[in-house]
Design a protein around this motif. Structure first.
Motif, PDB file in Angstrom:
ATOM      1  N   MET A 214       1.005  10.348  -8.290  1.00 24.53           N
ATOM      2  CA  MET A 214       0.284  11.540  -7.627  1.00 24.53           C
ATOM      3  C   MET A 214       1.045  11.689  -6.585  1.00 24.53           C
ATOM      4  SD  MET A 214      -3.532  11.916  -7.346  1.00 24.53           S
ATOM      5  CE  MET A 214      -4.084  13.417  -6.501  1.00 24.53           C
ATOM      6  N   PHE A 215       1.304  10.639  -5.718  1.00 24.43           N
ATOM      7  CA  PHE A 215       1.918  11.020  -4.348  1.00 24.43           C
ATOM      8  C   PHE A 215       3.337  10.347  -4.244  1.00 24.43           C
ATOM      9  CE2 PHE A 215      -2.574  10.875  -3.211  1.00 24.43           C
ATOM     10  CZ  PHE A 215      -2.653  12.118  -2.891  1.00 24.43           C
ATOM     11  N   SER A 216       4.120  10.855  -3.817  1.00 26.57           N
ATOM     12  CA  SER A 216       5.715  10.416  -3.871  1.00 26.57           C
ATOM     13  C   SER A 216       6.070  10.304  -2.250  1.00 26.57           C
ATOM     14  CB  SER A 216       6.599  11.225  -4.594  1.00 26.57           C
ATOM     15  OG  SER A 216       6.747  12.693  -3.970  1.00 26.57           O
ATOM     16  N   LYS A 217       5.702  11.302  -1.306  1.00 25.16           N
ATOM     17  CA  LYS A 217       6.133  11.087   0.109  1.00 25.16           C
ATOM     18  C   LYS A 217       4.749  11.217   0.881  1.00 25.16           C
ATOM     19  CE  LYS A 217       9.938  12.775   1.004  1.00 25.16           C
ATOM     20  NZ  LYS A 217      11.071  13.645   1.178  1.00 25.16           N
TER      21      LYS A 217
ATOM     22  N   ILE B 278      -1.737   3.163  -0.099  1.00 28.11           N
ATOM     23  CA  ILE B 278      -1.428   4.347  -1.012  1.00 28.11           C
ATOM     24  C   ILE B 278      -0.056   4.239  -1.627  1.00 28.11           C
ATOM     25  CG2 ILE B 278      -1.606   6.716  -1.496  1.00 28.11           C
ATOM     26  CD1 ILE B 278      -3.744   6.912   0.501  1.00 28.11           C
ATOM     27  N   ALA B 279       0.914   4.060  -0.586  1.00 27.92           N
ATOM     28  CA  ALA B 279       2.237   3.757  -1.001  1.00 27.92           C
ATOM     29  C   ALA B 279       2.599   3.013  -1.818  1.00 27.92           C
ATOM     30  CB  ALA B 279       3.232   4.046   0.249  1.00 27.92           C
ATOM     31  N   ALA B 280       2.080   1.911  -1.777  1.00 26.66           N
ATOM     32  CA  ALA B 280       2.323   0.689  -2.599  1.00 26.66           C
ATOM     33  C   ALA B 280       1.750   0.718  -3.826  1.00 26.66           C
ATOM     34  CB  ALA B 280       1.540  -0.700  -1.993  1.00 26.66           C
ATOM     35  N   THR B 281       0.733   1.354  -4.120  1.00 29.28           N
ATOM     36  CA  THR B 281       0.015   1.869  -5.407  1.00 29.28           C
ATOM     37  C   THR B 281       0.750   2.965  -6.195  1.00 29.28           C
ATOM     38  OG1 THR B 281      -2.196   1.059  -4.275  1.00 29.28           O
ATOM     39  CG2 THR B 281      -2.087   2.469  -6.563  1.00 29.28           C
ATOM     40  N   GLU B 282       1.104   3.600  -5.537  1.00 29.90           N
ATOM     41  CA  GLU B 282       1.729   4.815  -5.988  1.00 29.90           C
ATOM     42  C   GLU B 282       3.364   4.935  -6.036  1.00 29.90           C
ATOM     43  OE1 GLU B 282      -0.032   7.966  -6.903  1.00 29.90           O
ATOM     44  OE2 GLU B 282      -1.921   7.137  -6.573  1.00 29.90           O
ATOM     45  N   GLY B 283       3.976   3.842  -5.399  1.00 27.13           N
ATOM     46  CA  GLY B 283       5.507   3.772  -5.422  1.00 27.13           C
ATOM     47  C   GLY B 283       5.880   5.056  -4.490  1.00 27.13           C
ATOM     48  N   ALA B 284       5.051   5.392  -3.332  1.00 25.45           N
ATOM     49  CA  ALA B 284       5.556   6.532  -2.611  1.00 25.45           C
ATOM     50  C   ALA B 284       6.138   5.982  -1.494  1.00 25.45           C
ATOM     51  CB  ALA B 284       4.438   7.165  -2.124  1.00 25.45           C
ATOM     52  N   GLY B 285       7.147   6.787  -0.765  1.00 23.05           N
ATOM     53  CA  GLY B 285       7.634   6.329   0.664  1.00 23.05           C
ATOM     54  C   GLY B 285       6.936   7.095   1.696  1.00 23.05           C
ATOM     55  N   ILE B 286       6.993   6.446   2.840  1.00 24.31           N
ATOM     56  CA  ILE B 286       6.306   6.815   3.974  1.00 24.31           C
ATOM     57  C   ILE B 286       7.286   7.478   5.160  1.00 24.31           C
ATOM     58  CG2 ILE B 286       4.792   6.121   6.132  1.00 24.31           C
ATOM     59  CD1 ILE B 286       3.779   4.127   4.192  1.00 24.31           C
ATOM     60  N   LEU B 287       7.023   8.559   5.723  1.00 24.68           N
ATOM     61  CA  LEU B 287       7.576   9.226   6.535  1.00 24.68           C
ATOM     62  C   LEU B 287       6.886   9.290   7.920  1.00 24.68           C
ATOM     63  CD1 LEU B 287      10.274  10.713   7.525  1.00 24.68           C
ATOM     64  CD2 LEU B 287       9.002  12.704   6.770  1.00 24.68           C
ATOM     65  N   VAL B 288       7.117   8.650   8.888  1.00 23.61           N
ATOM     66  CA  VAL B 288       6.483   8.462  10.017  1.00 23.61           C
ATOM     67  C   VAL B 288       7.089   9.642  11.132  1.00 23.61           C
ATOM     68  CG1 VAL B 288       6.007   6.989  12.334  1.00 23.61           C
ATOM     69  CG2 VAL B 288       6.009   6.127   9.999  1.00 23.61           C
TER      70      VAL B 288
END
Length: 129
Positions: free
Chosen positions: A1-4, A27-37
């Motif tokens: 659902m979320f990728s970034k 959320i990122a770990a669950t969705e396989g998403a990347g995080i942008l700070v």
């Protein structure tokens, strides 16, 4: 659902964003998403300050990254809410996870940064208190 996922962080008070970052990490770990700070400071461009802030942002990201894909953006001389919205749209962010604070008097009059991001963003916004 979320990728970034975009997480705004004030480098002068990173503890304020701790719950938002923890939520974004889950959320990122669950969705396989990347995080942008993103860190936005109202200071105008100053090469000395910019280099120091870039180093602080890198150190913050290195401390938070773990096994997640994480990158950072430093914006100088802008409005926090406007810059967060612009970067979210420009970078194709699916979700903004940001911290809230207890409202001050001017927040009641003018609205908070998180309210502005939530009201005017093209993507989902999760405000963590």
């Amino acid at each position: 659902m979320f990728s970034k996922i975009l997480v705004p962080v004030d480098l002068d008070a990173p503890e304020v964003a701790a719950k938002a970052m923890a939520t974004a990490r889950r959320i990122a770990a669950t969705e396989g998403a990347g995080i942008l700070v993103i860190s936005v400071t109202p200071d105008p461009k100053d090469p000395e300050k910019e280099a120091a802030l870039e180093a602080r942002l890198k150190a913050y990201i290195d401390g938070e990254r773990g096994e997640l894909e994480m990158d950072g953006i430093l914006n100088l001389g802008g409005s926090v809410a406007r810059e967060v919205r612009a970067v979210a749209e420009e970078m194709g962010v699916d979700l903004v996870v940001m911290a809230s604070h207890w409202p001050r008097l001017d927040d009641h009059l003018f609205g908070s940064r998180s309210a502005s991001v939530a009201l005017h963003s093209h993507c989902s916004v999760l405000v963590v208190r």
